[in-house]
Write a protein that holds these residues in place. Structure first.
Motif, mmCIF file in Angstrom:
data_model
loop_
_atom_site.group_PDB
_atom_site.id
_atom_site.type_symbol
_atom_site.label_atom_id
_atom_site.label_comp_id
_atom_site.label_asym_id
_atom_site.label_seq_id
_atom_site.Cartn_x
_atom_site.Cartn_y
_atom_site.Cartn_z
ATOM 1 N N GLY A 1 -3.229 0.507 8.431
ATOM 2 C CA GLY A 1 -1.476 0.477 9.971
ATOM 3 C C GLY A 1 -1.617 0.450 11.099
ATOM 4 O O GLY A 1 -1.395 0.344 11.720
ATOM 5 N N HIS B 1 -1.980 -1.106 14.251
ATOM 6 C CA HIS B 1 -0.092 -0.474 15.566
ATOM 7 C C HIS B 1 -1.148 -0.441 16.678
ATOM 8 O O HIS B 1 -0.655 -0.632 17.967
ATOM 9 C CB HIS B 1 0.316 0.643 15.599
ATOM 10 C CG HIS B 1 1.342 1.101 16.439
ATOM 11 N ND1 HIS B 1 1.305 1.818 16.942
ATOM 12 C CD2 HIS B 1 2.865 0.629 16.067
ATOM 13 C CE1 HIS B 1 1.862 1.833 18.260
ATOM 14 N NE2 HIS B 1 2.952 0.941 16.950
ATOM 15 N N ILE C 1 3.853 -3.501 16.904
ATOM 16 C CA ILE C 1 4.288 -3.480 15.525
ATOM 17 C C ILE C 1 4.027 -5.294 15.557
ATOM 18 O O ILE C 1 4.065 -5.894 13.525
ATOM 19 C CB ILE C 1 5.435 -3.054 15.884
ATOM 20 C CG1 ILE C 1 6.658 -3.499 14.773
ATOM 21 C CG2 ILE C 1 6.479 -3.511 17.062
ATOM 22 C CD1 ILE C 1 6.477 -2.709 13.922
ATOM 23 N N MET D 1 1.593 -5.775 13.406
ATOM 24 C CA MET D 1 1.802 -4.858 11.669
ATOM 25 C C MET D 1 2.241 -6.366 10.527
ATOM 26 O O MET D 1 2.402 -6.158 9.171
ATOM 27 C CB MET D 1 2.778 -3.484 12.142
ATOM 28 C CG MET D 1 1.137 -2.042 12.889
ATOM 29 S SD MET D 1 2.429 -0.722 12.796
ATOM 30 C CE MET D 1 2.482 -0.114 11.183
ATOM 31 N N VAL D 2 3.828 -6.054 11.473
ATOM 32 C CA VAL D 2 4.033 -7.629 10.620
ATOM 33 C C VAL D 2 3.734 -8.353 10.194
ATOM 34 O O VAL D 2 4.155 -8.586 8.746
ATOM 35 C CB VAL D 2 5.231 -7.676 11.969
ATOM 36 C CG1 VAL D 2 6.363 -8.416 10.864
ATOM 37 C CG2 VAL D 2 6.248 -6.288 11.618
ATOM 38 N N TYR E 1 1.369 -7.397 7.713
ATOM 39 C CA TYR E 1 2.246 -7.351 6.348
ATOM 40 C C TYR E 1 2.973 -8.508 4.984
ATOM 41 O O TYR E 1 2.788 -8.997 3.680
ATOM 42 C CB TYR E 1 3.710 -6.627 6.788
ATOM 43 C CG TYR E 1 4.512 -5.984 5.501
ATOM 44 C CD1 TYR E 1 4.457 -5.352 4.803
ATOM 45 C CD2 TYR E 1 5.796 -7.091 5.263
ATOM 46 C CE1 TYR E 1 5.146 -5.437 3.123
ATOM 47 C CE2 TYR E 1 6.951 -6.870 4.779
ATOM 48 C CZ TYR E 1 6.630 -5.880 3.431
ATOM 49 O OH TYR E 1 7.403 -6.609 2.599
ATOM 50 N N GLN F 1 5.306 -1.262 2.838
ATOM 51 C CA GLN F 1 6.956 -1.252 3.910
ATOM 52 C C GLN F 1 6.290 0.437 3.625
ATOM 53 O O GLN F 1 6.786 1.742 5.093
ATOM 54 C CB GLN F 1 7.579 -2.017 3.604
ATOM 55 C CG GLN F 1 8.282 -1.455 2.523
ATOM 56 C CD GLN F 1 8.752 -2.533 2.488
ATOM 57 O OE1 GLN F 1 10.365 -3.343 3.533
ATOM 58 N NE2 GLN F 1 9.818 -3.529 1.453
ATOM 59 N N TRP G 1 3.442 2.585 5.162
ATOM 60 C CA TRP G 1 3.866 2.108 6.967
ATOM 61 C C TRP G 1 5.106 2.828 7.469
ATOM 62 O O TRP G 1 5.059 3.562 8.356
ATOM 63 C CB TRP G 1 3.708 1.018 7.671
ATOM 64 C CG TRP G 1 2.196 0.282 6.939
ATOM 65 C CD1 TRP G 1 1.006 1.055 6.004
ATOM 66 C CD2 TRP G 1 2.152 -0.587 7.595
ATOM 67 N NE1 TRP G 1 0.306 0.251 6.459
ATOM 68 C CE2 TRP G 1 0.538 -0.976 6.683
ATOM 69 C CE3 TRP G 1 2.663 -2.329 8.117
ATOM 70 C CZ2 TRP G 1 0.074 -2.112 6.918
ATOM 71 C CZ3 TRP G 1 1.509 -3.451 7.657
ATOM 72 C CH2 TRP G 1 0.725 -3.308 7.748
ATOM 73 N N ASP G 2 5.763 3.173 6.781
ATOM 74 C CA ASP G 2 6.727 3.667 7.462
ATOM 75 C C ASP G 2 6.771 4.889 8.392
ATOM 76 O O ASP G 2 5.695 6.089 8.220
ATOM 77 C CB ASP G 2 8.443 4.430 5.959
ATOM 78 C CG ASP G 2 9.610 5.087 7.083
ATOM 79 O OD1 ASP G 2 9.542 4.792 8.236
ATOM 80 O OD2 ASP G 2 9.600 5.919 6.364
ATOM 81 N N TRP H 1 7.174 0.883 12.873
ATOM 82 C CA TRP H 1 7.016 0.225 11.612
ATOM 83 C C TRP H 1 8.703 1.645 10.897
ATOM 84 O O TRP H 1 8.375 2.975 10.559
ATOM 85 C CB TRP H 1 6.557 0.771 10.790
ATOM 86 C CG TRP H 1 6.643 -0.298 9.855
ATOM 87 C CD1 TRP H 1 6.759 0.019 8.656
ATOM 88 C CD2 TRP H 1 6.433 -1.567 9.387
ATOM 89 N NE1 TRP H 1 6.461 -0.576 7.376
ATOM 90 C CE2 TRP H 1 6.102 -1.612 8.188
ATOM 91 C CE3 TRP H 1 6.148 -2.433 9.679
ATOM 92 C CZ2 TRP H 1 7.003 -3.184 7.288
ATOM 93 C CZ3 TRP H 1 5.482 -3.774 9.217
ATOM 94 C CH2 TRP H 1 5.847 -4.031 8.223
ATOM 95 N N ARG H 2 9.388 1.140 10.027
ATOM 96 C CA ARG H 2 10.299 1.812 9.794
ATOM 97 C C ARG H 2 10.885 1.572 8.750
ATOM 98 O O ARG H 2 11.401 -0.138 8.338
ATOM 99 C CB ARG H 2 12.102 1.929 10.367
ATOM 100 C CG ARG H 2 11.945 2.601 11.838
ATOM 101 C CD ARG H 2 11.165 4.344 10.837
ATOM 102 N NE ARG H 2 10.839 5.075 12.842
ATOM 103 C CZ ARG H 2 9.970 5.000 12.982
ATOM 104 N NH1 ARG H 2 8.830 4.085 13.079
ATOM 105 N NH2 ARG H 2 9.728 5.845 13.964
ATOM 106 N N TRP H 3 11.110 1.725 7.379
ATOM 107 C CA TRP H 3 11.411 1.147 5.915
ATOM 108 C C TRP H 3 12.652 1.107 5.883
ATOM 109 O O TRP H 3 13.410 2.441 5.988
ATOM 110 C CB TRP H 3 10.631 1.705 5.440
ATOM 111 C CG TRP H 3 10.869 1.420 3.729
ATOM 112 C CD1 TRP H 3 10.744 0.084 3.184
ATOM 113 C CD2 TRP H 3 10.637 2.157 2.740
ATOM 114 N NE1 TRP H 3 10.761 0.174 1.654
ATOM 115 C CE2 TRP H 3 11.120 1.257 1.086
ATOM 116 C CE3 TRP H 3 10.809 3.007 2.057
ATOM 117 C CZ2 TRP H 3 10.976 1.543 -0.137
ATOM 118 C CZ3 TRP H 3 10.887 4.437 0.665
ATOM 119 C CH2 TRP H 3 11.303 3.165 -0.629
#
Length: 77
Positions: free
Chosen positions: A36, A40, A45, A48-49, A52, A66, A69-70, A75-77
């Motif tokens: 992750g 980045h 991002i 990463m998306v 994922y 997810q 990777w927070d 990246w926010r979970w």
């Protein structure tokens, strides 16, 4: 620098055998977090998306990525 495609392939390989019933080994959690960070750095991002969703498409149990990777970049979970 490792390219996003190579990192995505590593992510898919790391999560290939995960199941909804087994705990993910700590070694693999650490590897996925490192991937992750590398994604980045390589493409932000967006990279990463993309990685994922590709991993999750191949194995639904990879959705746990997810959480690992927070806090990496945006990246926010």
């Amino acid at each position: 620098m490792t390219q996003p495609r190579q990192l995505t392939d590593r992510l898919i390989a790391a999560s290939r055998d995960w199941t909804p019933h087994d705990l993910v080994p700590e070694r693999q959690k650490a590897e996925v977090k490192a991937i992750g960070h590398a994604l980045h750095s390589a493409g932000g991002i967006g990279a990463m998306v993309a990685a994922y969703y590709e991993a999750k498409e191949r194995n639904r149990s990879a959705s746990v990525i997810q959480a690992y990777w927070d806090g990496i970049g945006e990246w926010r979970w």
